[in-house]
Design a protein around this motif. Sequence first.
Motif, short mmCIF file in Angstrom:
data_model
loop_
_atom_site.label_atom_id
_atom_site.label_comp_id
_atom_site.label_asym_id
_atom_site.label_seq_id
_atom_site.Cartn_x
_atom_site.Cartn_y
_atom_site.Cartn_z
N GLU A 357 9.51 -16.28 -33.00
CA GLU A 357 9.82 -14.87 -33.15
C GLU A 357 9.80 -14.51 -34.63
OE1 GLU A 357 13.39 -11.67 -32.18
OE2 GLU A 357 13.13 -13.44 -30.88
N LEU A 358 9.03 -13.49 -34.96
CA LEU A 358 8.80 -13.12 -36.36
C LEU A 358 9.65 -11.92 -36.77
CD1 LEU A 358 4.91 -13.37 -36.37
CD2 LEU A 358 6.56 -15.17 -36.93
N ARG A 359 9.95 -11.85 -38.04
CA ARG A 359 10.59 -10.65 -38.57
C ARG A 359 9.57 -9.52 -38.61
NH1 ARG A 359 15.47 -12.39 -39.76
NH2 ARG A 359 15.77 -14.52 -40.54
N ASP A 360 10.07 -8.29 -38.65
CA ASP A 360 9.21 -7.12 -38.42
C ASP A 360 8.03 -7.03 -39.36
OD1 ASP A 360 10.76 -6.36 -36.32
OD2 ASP A 360 11.89 -4.83 -37.42
N ILE A 361 8.18 -7.51 -40.59
CA ILE A 361 7.10 -7.36 -41.56
C ILE A 361 5.87 -8.18 -41.16
CG2 ILE A 361 7.83 -9.24 -43.09
CD1 ILE A 361 7.05 -7.38 -45.43
N ALA A 362 6.07 -9.22 -40.37
CA ALA A 362 4.96 -10.04 -39.87
C ALA A 362 4.76 -9.72 -38.40
CB ALA A 362 5.28 -11.52 -40.07
N GLN A 363 3.67 -9.12 -38.05
CA GLN A 363 3.42 -8.69 -36.67
C GLN A 363 2.73 -9.79 -35.87
OE1 GLN A 363 4.51 -5.69 -35.28
NE2 GLN A 363 5.65 -5.78 -37.21
N ALA A 364 3.31 -10.15 -34.74
CA ALA A 364 2.76 -11.23 -33.91
C ALA A 364 1.33 -10.93 -33.49
CB ALA A 364 3.64 -11.46 -32.69
N GLU A 365 1.03 -9.66 -33.21
CA GLU A 365 -0.33 -9.32 -32.79
C GLU A 365 -1.33 -9.59 -33.90
OE1 GLU A 365 -2.75 -5.71 -30.55
OE2 GLU A 365 -0.62 -5.48 -31.03
N ASP A 369 -4.27 -12.65 -33.94
CA ASP A 369 -5.66 -12.33 -34.25
C ASP A 369 -6.19 -13.20 -35.38
OD1 ASP A 369 -6.05 -10.43 -32.30
OD2 ASP A 369 -5.76 -8.70 -33.61
N GLN A 370 -5.38 -13.39 -36.42
CA GLN A 370 -5.80 -14.19 -37.57
C GLN A 370 -5.92 -15.68 -37.21
OE1 GLN A 370 -2.74 -13.11 -40.37
NE2 GLN A 370 -3.93 -11.40 -41.21
N LEU A 371 -5.13 -16.13 -36.25
CA LEU A 371 -5.22 -17.53 -35.83
C LEU A 371 -6.61 -17.86 -35.29
CD1 LEU A 371 -1.79 -18.12 -34.04
CD2 LEU A 371 -2.66 -19.39 -36.01
N LEU A 372 -7.29 -16.90 -34.72
CA LEU A 372 -8.64 -17.13 -34.21
C LEU A 372 -9.58 -17.60 -35.31
CD1 LEU A 372 -8.92 -14.02 -31.88
CD2 LEU A 372 -8.84 -16.40 -31.13
N ASP A 373 -9.42 -17.02 -36.49
CA ASP A 373 -10.27 -17.41 -37.61
C ASP A 373 -10.00 -18.85 -38.06
OD1 ASP A 373 -11.43 -14.90 -37.66
OD2 ASP A 373 -9.92 -14.10 -39.05
N LEU A 374 -8.82 -19.37 -37.71
CA LEU A 374 -8.45 -20.75 -38.05
C LEU A 374 -8.73 -21.71 -36.90
CD1 LEU A 374 -5.06 -20.11 -39.89
CD2 LEU A 374 -7.36 -20.32 -40.88
N ILE A 377 -6.10 -20.30 -30.44
CA ILE A 377 -5.78 -19.17 -29.57
C ILE A 377 -4.27 -19.15 -29.32
CG2 ILE A 377 -5.97 -18.23 -27.23
CD1 ILE A 377 -8.81 -19.23 -27.14
N SER A 378 -3.68 -17.97 -29.51
CA SER A 378 -2.30 -17.73 -29.12
C SER A 378 -2.22 -16.30 -28.60
CB SER A 378 -1.34 -17.94 -30.30
OG SER A 378 -0.01 -17.75 -29.87
N ARG A 379 -1.03 -15.87 -28.21
CA ARG A 379 -0.84 -14.51 -27.72
C ARG A 379 0.47 -13.96 -28.25
NH1 ARG A 379 -0.58 -12.78 -22.04
NH2 ARG A 379 0.95 -14.45 -21.84
N PRO A 380 0.53 -12.64 -28.49
CA PRO A 380 1.82 -12.03 -28.83
C PRO A 380 2.62 -11.80 -27.55
CG PRO A 380 0.10 -10.36 -28.86
CD PRO A 380 -0.59 -11.66 -28.57
N LEU A 381 3.90 -12.15 -27.59
CA LEU A 381 4.79 -11.91 -26.47
C LEU A 381 5.82 -10.85 -26.86
CD1 LEU A 381 5.57 -15.60 -25.40
CD2 LEU A 381 3.83 -14.06 -24.44
N ARG A 382 6.56 -10.37 -25.87
CA ARG A 382 7.61 -9.40 -26.12
C ARG A 382 8.57 -9.94 -27.18
NH1 ARG A 382 12.37 -7.69 -26.22
NH2 ARG A 382 13.02 -9.87 -26.11
N GLY A 383 9.06 -9.03 -28.04
CA GLY A 383 9.98 -9.45 -29.08
C GLY A 383 9.29 -9.95 -30.32
N SER A 385 6.88 -12.09 -30.77
CA SER A 385 6.86 -13.55 -30.73
C SER A 385 5.45 -14.07 -30.51
CB SER A 385 7.76 -14.06 -29.61
OG SER A 385 9.11 -13.70 -29.84
N VAL A 386 5.18 -15.24 -31.07
CA VAL A 386 3.90 -15.94 -30.93
C VAL A 386 4.06 -17.03 -29.89
CG1 VAL A 386 2.18 -17.36 -32.11
CG2 VAL A 386 3.26 -15.45 -33.32
#
Length: 420
Positions: A357-365, A369-374, A377-383, A385-386
């Motif tokens: 779960e990330l603080r607001d300044i870092a958006q899970a979505e 998306d950036q993880l794909l370039d690395l 695959i992951s997904r943003p969850l409610r809250g 969260s990655v």
Amino acid sequence: MKTPALWSAQAHMPSIIDRQIRVVSAQGAYLTTDKGSRLFDGTSSLWYSNIGHGREEMAQVAYEQMRTLDAYHVFGRYTNDRAVELSEKLVDIAPMDNAKVILNSGGSDAIDVALKLARRYWNHIGRKTKTVIISREHSYHGLHAYGTSVAGLDFNREGYGTDSLVSGTERVEKHSTTAFAEAIERIGAENIAAYIAEPILGTGGVHPPQEGYFEEIQKMCRDNEILFIADEVITGFGRTGSMFASTRYGLQPDIVTFAKGVTSGYAALGGIFVAPRLWQPFFERNANAPIYRHGTTYSGHPVTAALALKNLEILEQESLIERSAHLEQVLSNSLSEIESHELVASTRVGGLLGAIELRDIAQAEVITDQLLDLGFISRPLRGNSVQISPPFISTDQEVRSLVEAVRYLLDDIQPARIRA
């Protein structure tokens, strides 16, 4: 630009039209796109690719079954060998004694069949006012009408004209036994059919149960004659290091829903386990025994059942449930190392299910998306969260590398923005 013919699930179509990722092949824990990218499947697709992708033995089983019996239903007097064999196997490993199995096409189907059965049972034994279904906030129970109505993710109910597509549903705070007790007092136990919960909240952000929570919930269910339904669509078949989370957490449900891991995604299959209390009235050998009028076209599909049997065999022969338990510890250790990061609010793990779960300044979505370039695959969850829930065949280093990739992306966010 031409719009795609396929209307994708749970998608804001205008924002993805130019950004779609076309997967063309898969092997083991990796997917390959039409652009040639090789991506680690850090979510096991939608929580289900437990044994990994591209197994030749699974393809062979499907081929052989299609040559013998491609398809036939299990309505009325009809059945088939694979559906019978699978049901017997499932009963042997079920998280309840002397269960019966109803098969269907997936997790959302399983929720429908479970909640309809709960209401039908009480109606049959003369308790016709017991119709209300209670669930938890932030829960996810699929997207059929029943699942949409009981889910604790409010955005999934928006825009359909009413708060619930199916009437008679209530939601309570996810970790509060007091909230459940207050709901029973307010609604009246004589009006409540069932309480349904994921042992570990999945899409709601990966929230394992708090100590003592389900023990108290189950006692209240017993004392007030409320059926207890465990939604194990995500957690079933090894995802928590046990065959079922109900076993790991000492649950004694009346109904257990399952899907996903039963075939590791090689075919669409779901179903429910039913405890004797519920199934016995429908099996009595007399003319007054009721019919449970529910079924789906592909219930007990022989090819699907054959694939499920092979999947369960692989889980056992390769000790993949034990492997899942080992990887839980690897994931837990990795998450504990990232938890001190200034952009991480908290981490959670329950089995081979994790969330950052990330603080607001870092958006899970943005991070996913950036993880794909690395290459992940992951997904943003409610809250905010990655999600992290890789296949059971993943290596220790692959799990650690996914968490390290999240840290790398967080480190790249300017500290000045944090303090501003």
